[in-house]
Design an enzyme around this catalytic site. Structure first.
Site, PDB file in Angstrom:
ATOM      1  N   GLU A  87     -11.076 -10.489   1.301  1.00 25.04           N
ATOM      2  CA  GLU A  87      -9.361 -10.880   1.430  1.00 25.04           C
ATOM      3  C   GLU A  87      -9.185 -10.544   2.883  1.00 25.04           C
ATOM      4  OE1 GLU A  87      -9.252  -8.973  -2.490  1.00 25.04           O
ATOM      5  OE2 GLU A  87      -7.572  -8.295  -1.274  1.00 25.04           O
ATOM      6  N   CYS A 331      -6.245  -3.354  -1.206  1.00 26.36           N
ATOM      7  CA  CYS A 331      -7.663  -4.310  -1.160  1.00 26.36           C
ATOM      8  C   CYS A 331      -8.275  -4.466  -2.378  1.00 26.36           C
ATOM      9  CB  CYS A 331      -8.862  -3.383  -0.263  1.00 26.36           C
ATOM     10  SG  CYS A 331      -8.402  -1.683  -0.891  1.00 26.36           S
TER      11      CYS A 331
HETATM   12  N1  SAH Z   1     -13.878   1.768   2.412  1.00 24.42           N
HETATM   13  C1  SAH Z   1     -12.800   2.553   3.581  1.00 24.42           C
HETATM   14  C2  SAH Z   1     -11.998   1.354   3.997  1.00 24.42           C
HETATM   15  C3  SAH Z   1     -11.284   0.711   2.981  1.00 24.42           C
HETATM   16  S1  SAH Z   1     -10.254   0.777   1.933  1.00 24.42           S
HETATM   17  C4  SAH Z   1     -11.854   2.925   3.516  1.00 24.42           C
HETATM   18  O1  SAH Z   1     -12.294   3.797   1.803  1.00 24.42           O
HETATM   19  O2  SAH Z   1     -11.468   4.133   4.037  1.00 24.42           O
HETATM   20  C5  SAH Z   1      -8.359   0.942   2.469  1.00 24.42           C
HETATM   21  C6  SAH Z   1      -7.772   2.076   2.214  1.00 24.42           C
HETATM   22  O3  SAH Z   1      -7.310   1.698   0.866  1.00 24.42           O
HETATM   23  C7  SAH Z   1      -8.357   3.416   1.551  1.00 24.42           C
HETATM   24  O4  SAH Z   1      -7.200   4.500   2.699  1.00 24.42           O
HETATM   25  C8  SAH Z   1      -8.109   3.591  -0.016  1.00 24.42           C
HETATM   26  O5  SAH Z   1      -8.375   4.429  -0.547  1.00 24.42           O
HETATM   27  C9  SAH Z   1      -7.073   2.000   0.030  1.00 24.42           C
HETATM   28  N2  SAH Z   1      -7.116   2.502  -1.305  1.00 24.42           N
HETATM   29  C10 SAH Z   1      -7.743   1.629  -2.160  1.00 24.42           C
HETATM   30  N3  SAH Z   1      -7.584   1.259  -3.442  1.00 24.42           N
HETATM   31  C11 SAH Z   1      -6.198   1.287  -3.141  1.00 24.42           C
HETATM   32  C12 SAH Z   1      -5.131   1.842  -4.010  1.00 24.42           C
HETATM   33  N4  SAH Z   1      -5.677   1.164  -5.948  1.00 24.42           N
HETATM   34  N5  SAH Z   1      -3.922   1.833  -3.852  1.00 24.42           N
HETATM   35  C13 SAH Z   1      -3.938   2.281  -3.038  1.00 24.42           C
HETATM   36  N6  SAH Z   1      -4.386   2.255  -1.769  1.00 24.42           N
HETATM   37  C14 SAH Z   1      -6.049   2.243  -1.877  1.00 24.42           C
END
Ligand code: SAH
Length: 343
Positions: A87, A331
């Site tokens: 996605e 994500c």
């Molecule tokens: N693996 C990388 C990039 C992908 S996640 C990382 O960890 O940065 C992108 C961002 O979305 C990250 O900051 C992650 O912590 C956040 N994220 C993941 N799940 C989330 C959720 N349920 N609600 C809000 N932010 C979330």
């Protein structure tokens, strides 16, 4: 899987042309065609004899499978050649259009609040599959190579970019190349959960992009509970790498902090963030937690207060508006929903 032409940079396409006994200039014609989102049937610049030789290759590795229009964002489900689904989302801001790209199918980092990691890592995306997301959405928005409809790229979709280091580095080199989309490094952000050794490597290989660290807690023990990567790289080790990237890059670092009710949203948590980031040129992005039904976590009720506390403590901080959350913009959620519906 057949070989993907978008995995080749211009030099590699030139070598390919040589192997196929074709003139060198055909490589640039082919690359331009690929970046416009054309395939073997829609290309008009190459002779049939060459197209025949290229018929076993994949021209476009990303197909837009579904698009969901929100108020200021469009969310996409893409289909890969092996039928895996990933996605992405494009967000329309005043200053331009930001595309959020995925770097892996699934993720093996195991963060407790994230939907992308629920099934673990399925596979890495190739450089061409990451670039293909830019190609597909630019075409969808009726852009071309010079008049791009995407101005900013964030590597913040599914997957951990630094866990797919070589392909991500190749993608970064390709997308910023003058032969290709010619993105400026300052318009690219890479978000990592904190793989410190690879952050150091990136500081040597590709400084100048916006390094974004998913922090989520400034307490070592608490961070270990919600982010397993913290068991491998401690906060102090991570901060050393962050400073190193900062020095080599000369650019402000961004910390992402998802606010989870009763987990990381107290005044003490705010103070720890201040202590940890003191002396680093940085900005803190607070993110309301997007609800993931498989996880028993809720967003904080304390977001405005938390922001105010950090401001009082002298931090540069904003709350990120959850663009696209009405269309499952977080994500991994959209992909999961799709998988459940098609099961
Ligand atoms: N693996 C990388 C990039 C992908 S996640 C990382 O960890 O940065 C992108 C961002 O979305 C990250 O900051 C992650 O912590 C956040 N994220 C993941 N799940 C989330 C959720 N349920 N609600 C809000 N932010 C979330």
């Amino acid at each position: 899987m057949n070989e993907i032409l978008l995995d080749y940079n211009l030099q590699e396409l030139q070598q390919l042309m040589q192997q196929l006994n074709e003139p060198k200039y055909r490589a640039k014609q082919l690359l331009d065609s690929l970046l416009l989102g054309q395939n073997i049937d829609t290309n008009t610049t190459l002779p049939k004899s060459l197209k025949d030789k290229l018929s076993t290759f994949v021209w476009q590795p990303i197909e837009i499978y579904k698009a969901f229009q929100g108020k200021s964002a469009i969310k996409f489900l893409y289909k890969l050649c092996d039928n895996n689904i990933i996605e992405g989302i494009v967000m329309f801001h005043k200053y331009g259009n930001t595309l959020c790209v995925s770097t892996q199918v699934g993720c093996r980092m195991g963060c407790k609040f994230c939907a992308s990691t629920l099934d673990g890592l399925i596979r890495n995306l190739t450089a061409g599959e990451i670039l293909g997301q830019v190609v597909a959405v630019n075409k969808y928005l009726q852009g071309n190579i010079v008049d791009r409809k995407i101005t900013n790229i964030v590597l913040m979709g599914s997957g951990e970019p630094l866990d797919n280091y070589d392909n991500v580095l190749k993608f970064l080199n390709m997308v910023t190349s003058k032969d290709s989309f010619n993105f400026s490094r300052r318009n690219i952000s890479l978000s990592t959960c904190g793989i410190a050794d690879k952050t150091d490597k990136l500081a040597d290989d590709f400084p100048g992009i916006v390094l974004t660290i998913s922090l989520h807690s400034a307490h070592q023990a608490k961070r270990q509970e919600i982010m397993p990567i913290a068991n491998k790289f401690s906060l102090s080790q991570l901060m050393k790498s962050v400073k190193n990237y900062q020095v080599k890059s000369g650019r402000r670092v961004v910390f992402e902090y998802t606010l989870i009710d009763g987990v990381n949203d107290s005044i003490n948590d705010a103070k720890s963030i201040r202590d940890l980031t003191k002396g680093i040129m940085c900005h803190i992005n607070l993110i309301p937690l997007n609800y993931v039904k498989e996880r028993n976590l809720k967003t904080s009720k304390n977001i405005t207060n938390f922001e105010m506390q950090l401001k009082k403590l002298g931090c540069s901080v904003t709350v990120r508006n959850s663009m696209g959350s009405e269309i499952d913009g977080a994500c991994g959620q959209l992909r999961r929903k799709h998988l459940e519906e098609t099961e």
